[in-house]
Motif scaffolding. Structure first.
Motif, mmCIF file in Angstrom:
data_model
loop_
_atom_site.group_PDB
_atom_site.id
_atom_site.type_symbol
_atom_site.label_atom_id
_atom_site.label_comp_id
_atom_site.label_asym_id
_atom_site.label_seq_id
_atom_site.Cartn_x
_atom_site.Cartn_y
_atom_site.Cartn_z
ATOM 1 N N VAL A 53 100.082 22.503 -1.587
ATOM 2 C CA VAL A 53 101.397 22.826 -1.899
ATOM 3 C C VAL A 53 101.641 24.580 -0.838
ATOM 4 O O VAL A 53 101.497 25.339 0.003
ATOM 5 N N GLN A 54 100.779 25.653 -1.898
ATOM 6 C CA GLN A 54 100.845 26.763 -1.531
ATOM 7 C C GLN A 54 100.166 26.760 -0.131
ATOM 8 O O GLN A 54 100.570 27.550 0.464
ATOM 9 N N ASP A 55 98.549 25.506 -0.404
ATOM 10 C CA ASP A 55 97.911 25.833 1.396
ATOM 11 C C ASP A 55 99.269 25.542 2.403
ATOM 12 O O ASP A 55 98.623 25.773 3.119
ATOM 13 N N LEU A 56 99.863 24.924 1.742
ATOM 14 C CA LEU A 56 100.440 24.070 3.282
ATOM 15 C C LEU A 56 101.428 24.844 3.365
ATOM 16 O O LEU A 56 101.964 24.792 4.531
ATOM 17 N N VAL A 57 102.698 25.505 2.904
ATOM 18 C CA VAL A 57 103.431 26.581 3.159
ATOM 19 C C VAL A 57 102.599 27.918 3.771
ATOM 20 O O VAL A 57 103.608 28.481 4.872
ATOM 21 N N ALA A 58 100.997 28.638 3.779
ATOM 22 C CA ALA A 58 100.088 29.719 3.608
ATOM 23 C C ALA A 58 99.927 29.194 5.605
ATOM 24 O O ALA A 58 100.978 29.494 6.241
ATOM 25 N N GLU A 59 99.766 27.489 5.213
ATOM 26 C CA GLU A 59 99.466 27.249 6.766
ATOM 27 C C GLU A 59 101.023 27.268 7.632
ATOM 28 O O GLU A 59 100.585 27.790 9.059
ATOM 29 N N GLU A 60 101.528 26.826 7.145
ATOM 30 C CA GLU A 60 102.655 26.599 8.173
ATOM 31 C C GLU A 60 103.712 27.666 8.601
ATOM 32 O O GLU A 60 103.887 27.990 9.378
ATOM 33 N N ALA A 61 103.932 28.707 7.751
ATOM 34 C CA ALA A 61 104.021 30.097 7.994
ATOM 35 C C ALA A 61 103.275 31.056 9.256
ATOM 36 O O ALA A 61 103.689 31.507 10.140
ATOM 37 N N ALA A 62 101.732 30.607 9.573
ATOM 38 C CA ALA A 62 100.792 31.205 9.897
ATOM 39 C C ALA A 62 101.175 30.645 11.667
ATOM 40 O O ALA A 62 101.205 31.113 12.236
ATOM 41 N N ALA A 63 101.935 29.516 11.538
ATOM 42 C CA ALA A 63 102.124 28.655 13.040
ATOM 43 C C ALA A 63 102.925 28.614 13.276
ATOM 44 O O ALA A 63 103.784 30.300 13.284
#
Length: 140
Positions: A53-63
């Motif tokens: 989940v945290q990986d996805l949150v970080a990836e989305e925040a960087a988009a």
């Protein structure tokens, strides 16, 4: 790389467990059978194997803002093993990383309401039972 964009008025269902192809097919069948209208954009891409989940949150925040999505549903190991196929709903916007489980039978209602912004992620998450699973608003 940004997360895939769901089709219009559907939610992204992202496969993260690749151990059982039959289970993935069963999850998709259960979600599709829950309503007459499509509510899911399915993504089965090995780059998401075991992603957290945290990986996805970080990836989305960087988009880029125009590429960001506000929620998604994970088909993880727990989803694949449980006969009710409870997806893991993930908030990527208001409370990034907040989660709750969604049995397949409730997925269309939640997806539709989130996609048209009729209800917020928190309304469903707040209604989850002690196990962290949404079973309807009258089932707590």
């Amino acid at each position: 790389m940004p997360l895939p964009q769901p089709d219009d008025l559907t939610s992204l269902v992202l496969r993260t467990d690749f151990g059982d192809e039959g289970a993935w097919n069963a999850v998709r069948a259960a979600l599709d059978a829950a309503d007459d209208h499509p509510h899911a954009t399915y993504v089965s891409d090995l780059r998401f194997a075991g992603v957290g989940v945290q990986d996805l949150v970080a990836e989305e925040a960087a988009a880029d803002e125009v590429e960001q999505i506000v929620h998604l549903f994970l088909a993880d190991a727990a989803t694949m093993k449980d006969p009710g196929h409870p997806l893991l709903a993930v908030d990527l916007s208001d409370e990034p990383g907040r989660t709750f489980r969604v049995p397949a039978r409730w997925f269309p209602d939640i997806s539709a309401n989130l996609c048209i912004a009729n209800m917020d992620f928190a309304e469903f998450a707040d209604a989850a039972d002690g196990s962290g699973t949404f079973r309807g608003f009258d089932q707590r």
